[in-house]
Design an enzyme around this catalytic site. Structure first.
Site, PDB file in Angstrom:
ATOM      1  N   ARG A  99       0.841  -1.193   0.000  1.00 31.50           N
ATOM      2  CA  ARG A  99       0.000   0.000   0.000  1.00 31.50           C
ATOM      3  C   ARG A  99       0.878   1.246   0.000  1.00 31.50           C
ATOM      4  NH1 ARG A  99      -5.027   1.797  -1.245  1.00 31.50           N
ATOM      5  NH2 ARG A  99      -6.122   2.830   0.458  1.00 31.50           N
ATOM      6  N   THR A 375      -8.759   0.895  -9.255  1.00 30.06           N
ATOM      7  CA  THR A 375      -8.286  -0.326  -8.715  1.00 30.06           C
ATOM      8  C   THR A 375      -8.557  -1.448  -9.721  1.00 30.06           C
ATOM      9  OG1 THR A 375      -8.875   0.636  -6.600  1.00 30.06           O
ATOM     10  CG2 THR A 375      -8.596  -1.757  -6.645  1.00 30.06           C
ATOM     11  N   THR A 393      -3.952  -0.573  -7.296  1.00 32.32           N
ATOM     12  CA  THR A 393      -4.760   0.629  -7.530  1.00 32.32           C
ATOM     13  C   THR A 393      -3.926   1.888  -7.670  1.00 32.32           C
ATOM     14  OG1 THR A 393      -6.611   1.924  -6.664  1.00 32.32           O
ATOM     15  CG2 THR A 393      -5.051   1.125  -5.040  1.00 32.32           C
ATOM     16  N   ASP A 417      -7.832   8.331   0.454  1.00 31.84           N
ATOM     17  CA  ASP A 417      -8.336   7.199   1.249  1.00 31.84           C
ATOM     18  C   ASP A 417      -8.108   7.391   2.753  1.00 31.84           C
ATOM     19  OD1 ASP A 417      -9.578   5.720  -0.649  1.00 31.84           O
ATOM     20  OD2 ASP A 417      -7.956   4.305  -0.972  1.00 31.84           O
ATOM     21  N   SER A 446      -7.722   0.893   3.156  1.00 37.42           N
ATOM     22  CA  SER A 446      -8.216   0.484   1.842  1.00 37.42           C
ATOM     23  C   SER A 446      -9.440  -0.409   2.010  1.00 37.42           C
ATOM     24  CB  SER A 446      -7.107  -0.307   1.151  1.00 37.42           C
ATOM     25  OG  SER A 446      -7.586  -0.904  -0.017  1.00 37.42           O
ATOM     26  N   SER A 447     -10.169  -0.582   0.919  1.00 35.91           N
ATOM     27  CA  SER A 447     -11.252  -1.572   0.910  1.00 35.91           C
ATOM     28  C   SER A 447     -10.880  -2.797   0.072  1.00 35.91           C
ATOM     29  CB  SER A 447     -12.526  -0.965   0.320  1.00 35.91           C
ATOM     30  OG  SER A 447     -12.959   0.108   1.102  1.00 35.91           O
ATOM     31  N   GLY A 467     -13.275  -1.183  -7.169  1.00 30.70           N
ATOM     32  CA  GLY A 467     -14.577  -0.572  -6.871  1.00 30.70           C
ATOM     33  C   GLY A 467     -14.653   0.191  -5.567  1.00 30.70           C
ATOM     34  N   GLY A 468     -13.501   0.608  -4.996  1.00 33.59           N
ATOM     35  CA  GLY A 468     -13.545   1.382  -3.745  1.00 33.59           C
ATOM     36  C   GLY A 468     -14.315   0.622  -2.680  1.00 33.59           C
TER      37      GLY A 468
HETATM   38  N1  GLY Z   1      -8.382   3.220  -3.355  1.00 36.26           N
HETATM   39  C1  GLY Z   1      -9.418   2.351  -3.070  1.00 36.26           C
HETATM   40  C2  GLY Z   1      -9.128   1.447  -1.925  1.00 36.26           C
HETATM   41  O1  GLY Z   1      -7.967   1.187  -1.650  1.00 36.26           O
HETATM   42  O2  GLY Z   1     -10.044   1.008  -1.284  1.00 36.26           O
END
Ligand code: GLY
Length: 565
Positions: A99, A375, A393, A417, A446-447, A467-468
């Site tokens: 990340r 992403t 992403t 984020d 993150s998701s 998809g966030g």
């Molecule tokens: N940028 C989207 C996520 O990491 O959830």
């Protein structure tokens, strides 16, 4: 015919692709010796070639990671970050966290104006929006520790595709054209993604010589080829020219981190997923722990009962996400409790026949339990039993839209984020708290939910999505569609999905995803029906080890491809 779509250097590869394994119908692609599913058809071929040349699933995943940085620049990247979940044939599972991190000059209120208001344009555009990129470090770490082929081999297809070019698809030309005004703002992006005389067209050769040089530098110098020296100088210059505050130390100090996966089980299947700084794995397992108390049959799919129950569970899960999840290097995440069957049961018990308004739902109260413990996604499985689930992403499509001049790749806008201000939503409408506040060197929550589902200790599903915030509900529904609703993997990722994230209080859904009477029933139960939109783009694999068959499925919402061997 397929061959004509690609560059010369790919002619050879396609001649060796067995036509038997190409995706052509609504059925999953079937193969006996491994499977690769990516958002880029070219990357899928690269991945399967690596497997054919005796590479393992990690080698293929790393080759794909570098290739999509070339062939899928909207989300594939060198300038962003991601997560990789690995299950090895020897039974071990692990994860690699690459990340992005806040640079050391970042500070808590950096996106607030003098009146204390959140200025989202700053967290999404310009140099301040970028976190320190992690993808290159993550891919190299994975290859060095778990791969079997040399870097020179797995990175070469990406170099060739950047140098010799590849043929633009209709969708990619259209996508580039739709961002022309923004790309035109930045001279470095203009050089590559802007076409002033005529729009980009399907069939044209797209060449990225600067990107080829960056990939060459990584090939010869490894991590230092990107995080130190010329490329690092270019990154710092570009970010800071656009108002950011990167230093050489930010890049030099970046390290991918290997972390234990978060683990759960659902109706006899074991769930292996990504832990903090992603909230994805925790949210997935917490949801499944609550949903396990309900019985669903295939006839329930798409009913108001199904949508009501899952939405109510997601409200609690997203409320917990907002309060408790952050980078564990900085905050204590009550993981044991969030992942516990007790928390799942507590959520189950709070769910009734009617919807509970989101404002009456607050994050659960942590109990100390005994320690037991835009992403894109691609999935790979090899014949030996290794499986890799990777989500990467730039955050928004094409990140902050700024190409690093001379280095040829786009920068992320992942700083959005973070929770820039408690309870103020980010671009995904997600709110957060102190746990995800901005701190120098911290990773933003993150998701992303790259996940491997095991059956009898062997990979059964390899799954993930972009998809966030909707990633979590997308992966959850894919798994339920297979386990509860008995769909094959192609059906499971194709059928319409829905999404609830506590705040804003609404159920979003996909075209044909909610009939009029289901909608009316949900409103009667107290739900708010949201907007119709695309939810996720899954690239997944299902494996039947008894018959040694790999089923690959690429989401029809994407232009990806499953490629078996
Ligand atoms: N940028 C989207 C996520 O990491 O959830």
């Amino acid at each position: 015919m397929q061959i004509l779509k690609y560059s010369k250097s790919f002619l050879l590869i396609f001649l060796f692709v067995s036509s038997f394994s190409l995706a052509a119908s609504g059925h999953p692609v079937r193969a006996e010796n491994g499977m690769v599913v990516t958002p880029s058809d070219i990357a899928s071929v690269v991945g399967s070639e690596i497997l054919k040349e005796n590479g393992n699933a990690v080698d293929a995943a790393v080759a794909i990671g570098f290739t999509i940085a070339v062939t899928y620049p909207a989300a594939g990247n060198l300038g962003g970050g991601g997560f990789m979940v690995i299950h090895l044939a020897d039974g071990e599972s692990t994860t690699i966290d690459f990340r992005e991190k806040a640079p050391m000059a970042a500070y808590r209120n950096m996106f607030l104006n003098d009146s204390g208001r959140f200025v989202q344009s700053k967290s999404l555009t310009g140099g301040l929006a970028s976190g320190v990129p992690g993808t290159v470090a993550g891919l190299l770490y994975a290859l060095q520790k778990y791969g079997s082929l040399p870097l020179a081999k797995v990175i070469q297809p990406a170099i060739d595709l950047a140098k010799d070019g590849f043929i633009l698809s209709y969708q990619m030309a259209k996508s580039f054209n739709s961002y022309q005004k923004i790309f035109a703002k930045y001279p470095s992006s203009k050089k590559i993604f802007h076409s002033p005389e005529h729009p980009f067209v399907e069939g044209e050769l797209f060449v990225q010589p600067d990107l080829a040089k960056t990939l060459e530098a990584i090939k010869t110098k490894g991590k230092a080829g990107f995080y130190e020296g010329k490329i690092a100088q270019m990154i710092v210059a570009e970010v800071n020219k656009n108002g950011g505050k990167f230093s050489f130390q930010d890049l030099k100090n970046y390290k991918a981190v290997e972390r234990k996966p978060v683990l759960g089980n659902y109706r006899g299947y074991e769930i292996v997923s990504m832990g903090p700084p992603s909230a994805g794995g925790i949210a997935l397992i917490e949801s499944l722990n609550a949903l396990e108390h309900f019985n669903f049959s295939p006839e329930d799919w798409g009913s108001s009962h199904h949508i009501h129950i899952v939405s109510e569970v997601l409200k609690h899960v997203f409320a917990d996400r907002a309060k408790y999840v952050g980078d564990e290097d900085f905050v204590n995440v009550p993981k044991v409790w969030l992942l516990s069957k007790e928390r799942g049961e507590e959520i189950f018990k709070s769910i009734g026949k009617r919807a509970v308004p989101s404002k009456l739902i607050s994050p659960g109260k942590v109990k100390i339990l005994k320690e037991s413990s835009e992403t894109t996604h691609f999935s790979v499985a090899d014949a030996e039993g290794n499986a890799v689930s990777t989500t990467v992403t730039l955050n928004s499509l094409y990140g902050n839209k700024i190409v690093v001049d001379g280095a040829g790749f786009l920068l992320n806008n992942e700083m959005d984020d973070f929770s820039a201000k408690p309870s103020v939503p980010n671009q995904f409408g997600l709110t957060g708290s102190e746990a995800n506040s901005i701190q120098p060197g911290k990773r933003m929550v993150s998701s992303m939910t790259p996940t491997i589902v095991l059956k009898d200790d062997k990979p059964f599903l390899v799954v993930g999505s972009p998809g966030g915030s909707t990633i979590i509900s997308t992966v959850l529904q894919t798994i339920m569609n297979v386990i509860d609703f008995k769909m094959n993997i192609q059906e499971a990722i194709t059928v319409p999905r829905f999404h609830h994230q506590w705040l804003p209080e609404r159920i979003d859904y996909e075209k044909y995803g909610m009939t009029k009477d289901v909608k009316e029933n949900l409103i009667r139960l107290g739900h708010h029906i949201g907007i119709k939109r695309v939810l996720g783009r899954v690239q997944a694999i299902e494996i039947d080890w008894q018959n040694h068959v790999f089923y690959g499925a690429s989401d029809p919402r994407s232009n990806g491809m499953a490629e078996g061997l």
